[in-house]
Design an enzyme around this catalytic site. Structure first.
Site, mmCIF file in Angstrom:
data_model
loop_
_atom_site.group_PDB
_atom_site.id
_atom_site.type_symbol
_atom_site.label_atom_id
_atom_site.label_comp_id
_atom_site.label_asym_id
_atom_site.label_seq_id
_atom_site.Cartn_x
_atom_site.Cartn_y
_atom_site.Cartn_z
ATOM 1 N N SER A 251 0.858 -1.179 0.000
ATOM 2 C CA SER A 251 0.000 0.000 0.000
ATOM 3 C C SER A 251 0.895 1.229 0.000
ATOM 4 O O SER A 251 2.128 1.127 0.049
ATOM 5 C CB SER A 251 -0.909 0.013 1.235
ATOM 6 O OG SER A 251 -0.161 0.294 2.402
ATOM 7 N N LYS A 252 0.279 2.385 -0.023
ATOM 8 C CA LYS A 252 1.047 3.625 -0.033
ATOM 9 C C LYS A 252 1.725 3.885 1.307
ATOM 10 O O LYS A 252 2.521 4.805 1.437
ATOM 11 C CB LYS A 252 0.145 4.780 -0.446
ATOM 12 C CG LYS A 252 -0.161 4.709 -1.944
ATOM 13 C CD LYS A 252 -1.372 5.489 -2.382
ATOM 14 C CE LYS A 252 -1.646 5.210 -3.861
ATOM 15 N NZ LYS A 252 -2.897 5.799 -4.330
ATOM 16 N N ARG A 253 1.425 3.030 2.296
ATOM 17 C CA ARG A 253 2.125 3.116 3.580
ATOM 18 C C ARG A 253 3.511 2.486 3.524
ATOM 19 O O ARG A 253 4.334 2.716 4.393
ATOM 20 C CB ARG A 253 1.289 2.444 4.678
ATOM 21 C CG ARG A 253 -0.028 3.151 4.973
ATOM 22 C CD ARG A 253 -0.769 2.500 6.124
ATOM 23 N NE ARG A 253 -1.217 1.157 5.770
ATOM 24 C CZ ARG A 253 -2.386 0.890 5.183
ATOM 25 N NH1 ARG A 253 -3.208 1.886 4.865
ATOM 26 N NH2 ARG A 253 -2.739 -0.346 4.909
#
Length: 311
Positions: A251-253
């Site tokens: 994810s963008k995390r």
């Protein structure tokens, strides 16, 4: 053949986004087809024009060119930012309301999440039918409600939807058991993913949808919408998810695998070569451009794993 890449501008692209973009681009270009870049900025709270510009810059850096779309919306089927297509979605919603299959819903948790693509790895919940009326078919505007804040939800029947995925083969999904009635528009007026993606792909002439395997179930809901609206469904081609060392979908995390960090470590050809090796297209990860990869691309080279772990 018309393919598309439809990222959400809620942050910098990560390796999983690029993987799906690359396979989609290769599949379309291999057939001499077009490739569309659509900006799925449905969520007004999280979407940023700056992120969309970075997506464009990253794709250009990788050599993944597009024929239509982008922030500036070049092409005959614009606008290509979903935030600018509200009137188009409204017309489609009115057509669905005329079927008598829509109803008002006050279930806020599902409503809040309704603009997002319902990824299987996020713990998708089938709607329990809390607000479903005992009788469908009445006028939506005449529905008895106590307050104006309402989402609009679409009834789904107890029906099996069958389709053939380009990578995972034949699929059978029961709409009631596996999907449930789903939101078309949130209570705050934001348009839901399922409605917007079907309308956009249909009106933009998309014939092949390449995306992550966690959206496989969404194909059944979308085919149902295509049928109700009288549009032909595209060919679906889901690709394995890229996961971190803990087996969790990227994810963008995962900032270490964001394009911001990857561009510091890799050249475009090195990154393309790594992704082609991960996909099974190359026997080893050697540098190659996206254009140079075209003669080697084949769907038969990609194994239908549900996920691939990145070390």
């Amino acid at each position: 053949m018309t393919g598309r890449f439809a990222p959400s501008p809620t942050g910098r692209m990560h390796l999983g986004n690029v993987f799906a973009a690359l396979i989609s681009w290769l599949s379309a270009r291999k057939e001499g087809g077009k490739w569309i870049l659509r900006i799925e900025d449905l969520d007004p709270q999280r979407s940023r024009i700056g992120h969309a510009r970075l997506i464009e810059d990253d794709l250009a850096w990788l050599g993944l060119d597009w024929d239509e779309g982008g922030v500036d919306g070049k092409g005959p089927n614009g606008p290509y930012c979903q935030s600018m297509r509200g009137e188009i979605y409204k017309e489609a919603l009115e057509k669905l309301q005329a079927t008598g299959l829509t109803y008002p819903c006050f279930c806020t948790r599902a409503d809040i999440m309704a603009t997002q693509a319902p990824h299987e790895s996020d713990g998708r919940v089938v709607y329990a039918g809390t607000c479903r009326p005992s009788r469908l078919g009445g006028s939506f505007d005449e529905a008895t409600v106590d307050r104006p804040e309402r989402a609009i939800r679409l009834f789904v029947p107890d029906k099996d939807m069958t389709f053939t995925d380009k990578l995972y083969g034949g699929q059978t999904v029961n709409l009631a058991a596996h999907c449930g009635d789903f939101v078309l528009r949130r209570a705050d007026g934001a348009w839901a993913y399922q409605l917007a993606v079907v309308i956009d792909d249909a009106l933009m002439g998309v014939t092949e949808v390449v995306r992550g395997s966690d959206l496989l179930l969404s194909s059944a809901q979308q085919i149902y919408l295509y049928d109700l609206l009288g549009y032909p469904a595209p060919q679906f081609a889901h690709v394995p998810l890229l996961c971190n060392e803990k087996g969790i979908r990227l994810s963008k995390r995962d900032s270490s695998l964001s394009m911001e960090e990857l561009r510091k470590e890799y050249t475009p050809s090195h990154l393309i070569g790594q992704l082609a090796y991960i996909a099974g297209i190359l026997p080893e990860p050697f540098p190659i451009s996206a254009q140079g990869l075209l003669p080697l691309f084949s769907w038969s080279a990609i194994l239908p794993h549900p996920a691939i772990t990145i070390d």
